[in-house]
Design an enzyme around this catalytic site. Structure first.
Site, PDB file in Angstrom:
ATOM      1  N   CYS A   1       3.410  -4.725  -3.430  1.00 47.27           N
ATOM      2  CA  CYS A   1       4.193  -3.531  -3.770  1.00 47.27           C
ATOM      3  C   CYS A   1       5.637  -3.583  -3.294  1.00 47.27           C
ATOM      4  O   CYS A   1       6.466  -2.813  -3.778  1.00 47.27           O
ATOM      5  CB  CYS A   1       3.530  -2.284  -3.194  1.00 47.27           C
ATOM      6  SG  CYS A   1       1.907  -1.924  -3.901  1.00 47.27           S
TER       7      CYS A   1
ATOM      8  N   HIS B   1       5.223   4.264  -9.615  1.00 48.27           N
ATOM      9  CA  HIS B   1       5.345   3.064  -8.789  1.00 48.27           C
ATOM     10  C   HIS B   1       5.121   1.830  -9.654  1.00 48.27           C
ATOM     11  O   HIS B   1       4.004   1.312  -9.754  1.00 48.27           O
ATOM     12  CB  HIS B   1       4.301   3.155  -7.670  1.00 48.27           C
ATOM     13  CG  HIS B   1       4.213   1.978  -6.759  1.00 48.27           C
ATOM     14  ND1 HIS B   1       5.213   1.040  -6.608  1.00 48.27           N
ATOM     15  CD2 HIS B   1       3.209   1.582  -5.912  1.00 48.27           C
ATOM     16  CE1 HIS B   1       4.841   0.130  -5.727  1.00 48.27           C
ATOM     17  NE2 HIS B   1       3.627   0.430  -5.298  1.00 48.27           N
TER      18      HIS B   1
ATOM     19  N   CYS C   1       5.079   0.139   2.075  1.00 51.24           N
ATOM     20  CA  CYS C   1       3.850  -0.486   2.556  1.00 51.24           C
ATOM     21  C   CYS C   1       3.463  -1.572   1.561  1.00 51.24           C
ATOM     22  O   CYS C   1       3.905  -1.565   0.412  1.00 51.24           O
ATOM     23  CB  CYS C   1       2.734   0.542   2.708  1.00 51.24           C
ATOM     24  SG  CYS C   1       2.297   1.432   1.191  1.00 51.24           S
TER      25      CYS C   1
ATOM     26  N   GLY D   1       0.259  -4.468   0.216  1.00 44.12           N
ATOM     27  CA  GLY D   1      -1.113  -4.919   0.218  1.00 44.12           C
ATOM     28  C   GLY D   1      -1.366  -6.008   1.248  1.00 44.12           C
ATOM     29  O   GLY D   1      -0.461  -6.753   1.626  1.00 44.12           O
TER      30      GLY D   1
END
Length: 404
Positions: free
Chosen positions: A91, A358, A388, A390
């Site tokens: 991400c 997102h 944040c 993964g």
């Protein structure tokens, strides 16, 4: 060390990541080419002078494979001398691409670099590339793998966030995004997406719902209960965090980031390169950082990445005027506020991914652009963008406006 400056930041609108979304008919390479072409049109640069195009892409398969950064640059009309590469830090890929772009300049090895990212989630769905983390039983067992939705619910359970806490945050995201749209806060950076015939297909973010309330969200069912209870992921999470007796399933489609399509690009350069082309720097990069964190909880990286970047700059959170913290799930931002002590009035002031969406590989570059626009709009100086990631990571970039 050479200083890296940001000269411009552009993005497409975010289109719903479904077959009926406005951007579904636009191929990923044309989506990626849109902000790249806009950068070249808005700034009097010779694209042959661009030393690299670095693009984040989380699912680099099918239509998004084949080094989409290089091919999109060619489709955008860049000179063949401009190379390109794609990167994947889940991400945070779009922000990591910007960190790499800035890092090339700070290392003295490049003069002009474009960072950014793309993700067409309606055409190349999440998890299209598979991967051993979720599919290899030995790897999954060794790392206590759970899907991110379970991590979000685990995070909320550990910190005692209620369903109402999460929904109240989500409703505020929509209100802020709607207010930003109405005030024209996104207009400087937004570029329309056109089809192959030149017809405009989208000019504004599709997903913002200004009428969202805690009460309207209350009717939505938890999205990850079946994964946790029927597929056994709750047991995996509890084995890693035995202090949790039961995972409370509180996140749903309304307080989690929306699935969307989109692309973004940011132009970085040295002061000398900017002067050569008559560009005015908007901000300089003070520091950036990425960190690893515990992979089952997975979503706590932003506070640690921000702390690391701030240490490198000799600063602390009190020195930062605005933060952009990707709203992967509502609990992520609530935990960031709890960990850092930063109040909500300095975080995601124009809404976030819960309202806007997102688009995985593009989001980091998008929130960097929003951060820069808001610093200028509010006449503030220092900002941080963070996400944040993964598998338990976090990424951040610290910027300072160049004024006068």
């Amino acid at each position: 060390m050479t200083e890296a400056y940001i000269y411009d930041a552009v993005r497409t609108p975010r289109g719903r990541g479904r077959r009926d979304g406005a951007l579904h008919a636009v191929t990923p390479v044309r989506l990626a080419a849109t902000p790249l072409a806009a950068l070249a049109q808005r700034n009097p640069i010779d694209t042959a002078a661009i030393d690299d195009v670095v693009f984040g892409c989380v699912e680099p398969v099918g239509e998004q494979s084949c080094d989409i950064a290089r091919i999109a640059a060619l489709v955008a009309g860049y000179d063949i001398a401009a190379p390109g590469t794609q990167v994947n830090r889940f991400c945070a890929s779009g922000l990591e691409a910007c960190n790499i772009a800035a890092g090339q300049i700070m290392a003295g090895q490049s003069d002009l670099v474009v960072g950014g990212g793309v993700e067409s989630m309606s055409r190349v769905p999440m998890m299209s590339s598979g991967g051993m983390w979720a599919t290899d039983p030995q790897v999954a067992a060794l790392t206590h793998f759970v899907p991110q939705g379970i991590s979000a619910d685990l995070l909320a359970t550990l910190h005692g966030y209620s369903r109402r806490d999460l929904d109240a945050y989500a409703a505020q995201s929509h209100r802020r995004a709607a207010a930003a749209q109405a005030a024209g806060a996104f207009d400087r950076s937004l570029v329309p997406v056109r089809d192959v015939g030149g017809r405009v297909v989208l000019t504004t973010d599709e997903g913002v719902r200004p009428d969202t309330t805690v009460e309207s969200l209350a009717s939505l069912k938890p999205a990850f209960a079946d994964q946790g209870e029927k597929l056994g992921f709750d047991a995996v999470a509890i084995a890693r965090y035995p202090e949790v007796l039961r995972v409370e399933h509180l996140h749903h489609a309304g307080n989690s980031s929306a699935i969307v399509d989109g692309a973004a690009a940011v132009l970085f350069g040295t002061r000398a390169a900017g002067a050569r082309f008559g560009l005015t720097p908007r901000a300089r990069v003070r520091a950036f950082a990425s960190v690893g964190t515990e992979p089952t909880i997975m979503l706590t990286g932003p506070s640690f990445a921000v702390e690391k970047a701030l240490r490198r700059a000799g600063m602390d959170a009190r020195d930062v005027d605005l933060f952009e913290v990707n709203e992967a799930f509502a609990a992520v931002v609530l935990r960031f506020m709890e960990a850092t002590g930063v109040p909500h009035d300095r975080i995601n002031v124009a809404g976030g991914a819960i309202a806007l969406g997102h688009p995985l590989g593009a989001t980091g570059a998008m929130i960097l652009g929003v951060l820069l626009d808001e610093l200028e709009r509010r006449d503030l100086t220092v900002g941080v963008a963070t996400l944040c990631v993964g598998a338990g990571m976090g990424t951040a970039m610290l910027i300072e406006r160049v004024q006068g």
